[in-house]
Design a protein around this motif. Structure first.
Motif, PDB file in Angstrom:
ATOM      1  N   ASP A  77      41.906  35.421  42.665  1.00 12.67           N
ATOM      2  CA  ASP A  77      41.286  36.614  42.106  1.00 12.67           C
ATOM      3  C   ASP A  77      41.407  36.506  40.583  1.00 12.67           C
ATOM      4  OD1 ASP A  77      40.088  39.053  42.000  1.00 12.67           O
ATOM      5  OD2 ASP A  77      41.865  40.207  42.543  1.00 12.67           O
ATOM      6  N   ILE A  78      40.324  36.807  39.871  1.00 19.09           N
ATOM      7  CA  ILE A  78      40.337  36.749  38.408  1.00 19.09           C
ATOM      8  C   ILE A  78      40.452  38.180  37.900  1.00 19.09           C
ATOM      9  CG2 ILE A  78      39.118  35.986  36.352  1.00 19.09           C
ATOM     10  CD1 ILE A  78      37.588  34.024  38.175  1.00 19.09           C
TER      11      ILE A  78
ATOM     12  N   TYR B  44      41.286  40.990  34.605  1.00 24.41           N
ATOM     13  CA  TYR B  44      41.129  41.180  33.165  1.00 24.41           C
ATOM     14  C   TYR B  44      42.047  42.317  32.709  1.00 24.41           C
ATOM     15  CZ  TYR B  44      37.106  38.303  34.121  1.00 24.41           C
ATOM     16  OH  TYR B  44      36.305  37.272  34.534  1.00 24.41           O
TER      17      TYR B  44
ATOM     18  N   HIS C 225      39.407  44.738  37.595  1.00 23.21           N
ATOM     19  CA  HIS C 225      38.700  43.929  38.591  1.00 23.21           C
ATOM     20  C   HIS C 225      37.222  43.787  38.242  1.00 23.21           C
ATOM     21  CE1 HIS C 225      41.999  43.672  41.495  1.00 23.21           C
ATOM     22  NE2 HIS C 225      42.306  44.901  41.126  1.00 23.21           N
TER      23      HIS C 225
ATOM     24  N   PRO D 201      33.509  42.387  36.976  1.00 27.96           N
ATOM     25  CA  PRO D 201      32.825  41.132  37.310  1.00 27.96           C
ATOM     26  C   PRO D 201      33.005  40.066  36.235  1.00 27.96           C
ATOM     27  CG  PRO D 201      31.363  43.007  37.605  1.00 27.96           C
ATOM     28  CD  PRO D 201      32.595  43.517  36.923  1.00 27.96           C
ATOM     29  N   THR D 202      32.900  38.837  36.678  1.00 32.73           N
ATOM     30  CA  THR D 202      32.984  37.685  35.790  1.00 32.73           C
ATOM     31  C   THR D 202      31.574  37.284  35.374  1.00 32.73           C
ATOM     32  OG1 THR D 202      34.958  36.955  36.950  1.00 32.73           O
ATOM     33  CG2 THR D 202      33.846  35.319  35.630  1.00 32.73           C
TER      34      THR D 202
ATOM     35  N   PRO E  81      30.947  35.836  41.215  1.00 31.96           N
ATOM     36  CA  PRO E  81      31.176  36.483  39.924  1.00 31.96           C
ATOM     37  C   PRO E  81      31.222  38.005  40.030  1.00 31.96           C
ATOM     38  CG  PRO E  81      29.463  34.812  39.750  1.00 31.96           C
ATOM     39  CD  PRO E  81      29.764  34.989  41.205  1.00 31.96           C
TER      40      PRO E  81
ATOM     41  N   SER F 211      34.732  38.616  41.284  1.00 30.38           N
ATOM     42  CA  SER F 211      35.726  37.772  40.603  1.00 30.38           C
ATOM     43  C   SER F 211      36.701  37.156  41.594  1.00 30.38           C
ATOM     44  CB  SER F 211      36.483  38.579  39.540  1.00 30.38           C
ATOM     45  OG  SER F 211      35.611  39.020  38.549  1.00 30.38           O
TER      46      SER F 211
ATOM     47  N   CYS G 160      41.741  36.269  30.614  1.00 34.51           N
ATOM     48  CA  CYS G 160      41.895  36.681  32.008  1.00 34.51           C
ATOM     49  C   CYS G 160      43.199  36.147  32.578  1.00 34.51           C
ATOM     50  CB  CYS G 160      40.722  36.184  32.848  1.00 34.51           C
ATOM     51  SG  CYS G 160      40.702  34.396  33.025  1.00 34.51           S
TER      52      CYS G 160
END
Length: 202
Positions: free
Chosen positions: A12-13, A15, A40, A42-43, A87, A90, A134
């Protein structure tokens, strides 16, 4: 015939830096909900599966040198493969050799940026590109891709129920809690999701 054993990492990415959050937040949500959604967020579409695999290989090379790259299968071999990348959520699923999944995990721990478009809140890199700070979080390591997918779905359902519960309590406030208790409404939605999962398993 020899079976090659792999591990699948669900990542999980996140921010966490408020400077990278989108500037527009919905007015109907509370501050805790908007912060949760921003973490959480979007990328950028600039992050592709091939670029993510390349970033991980470069990080392993930087941390462990030629020995680490060799354990992944060499510089040109496909030791790391991104099987799924979304994306919008993420979320990604990576496949790597079983013997070196800890190398990949540690490389993800040290990775601190993803490529960004000009519209995002990002910092300029020396080579002219843009990056967004991130944190890569490994949620699950499994032996099959199916178990990693099931965990991603379970976490997404849990997050939706939690966000809906906060929104219902924030919007309706004491009205719901005065009638029958806001916790009962949230618990009922959790029970409904759990019942759906039980039916799927049967």
């Amino acid at each position: 015939m020899v079976r090659l054993k792999n591990r699948y990492l669900l990542i999980d990415i996140l921010y966490p830096d408020p400077a990278t959050w989108p500037s527009t937040t919905p007015k109907s949500t509370s501050t805790s909900t908007s912060a949760q959604l921003a973490i959480h967020s979007p990328t950028s579409d600039a992050l592709t599966p091939g670029l993510l695999a390349k970033m991980i290989r470069e990080e392993v090379s930087e941390l462990y040198g030629d020995c680490g790259v060799g354990k992944l299968g060499g510089a040109s071999a496909g030791g790391i493969n991104v099987k799924y990348l979304s994306p919008a959520t993420s979320t990604a699923i990576l496949r790597c050799p079983r013997a070196s999944f800890r190398l990949v995990w540690s490389a993800l721990t040290y990775m601190s940026h993803v490529p960004s478009t000009n519209g995002d809140a990002s910092q300029k890199r020396p080579n002219g590109g843009r990056e967004r700070g991130c944190v890569f979080r490994v949620l699950r390591v499994s032996g099959t891709m199916k178990k990693a997918e099931e965990e991603a779905i379970r976490r997404a359902r849990k997050e939706i129920v939690r966000i809906r519960g906060v929104e219902e309590k924030g919007v309706l406030g004491d009205l719901v809690s005065g009638v029958g208790g806001g916790k009962d409404l949230v618990m009922q939605s959790v029970v409904d999701v759990s019942d759906d999962e039980m039916e799927d398993e049967d």
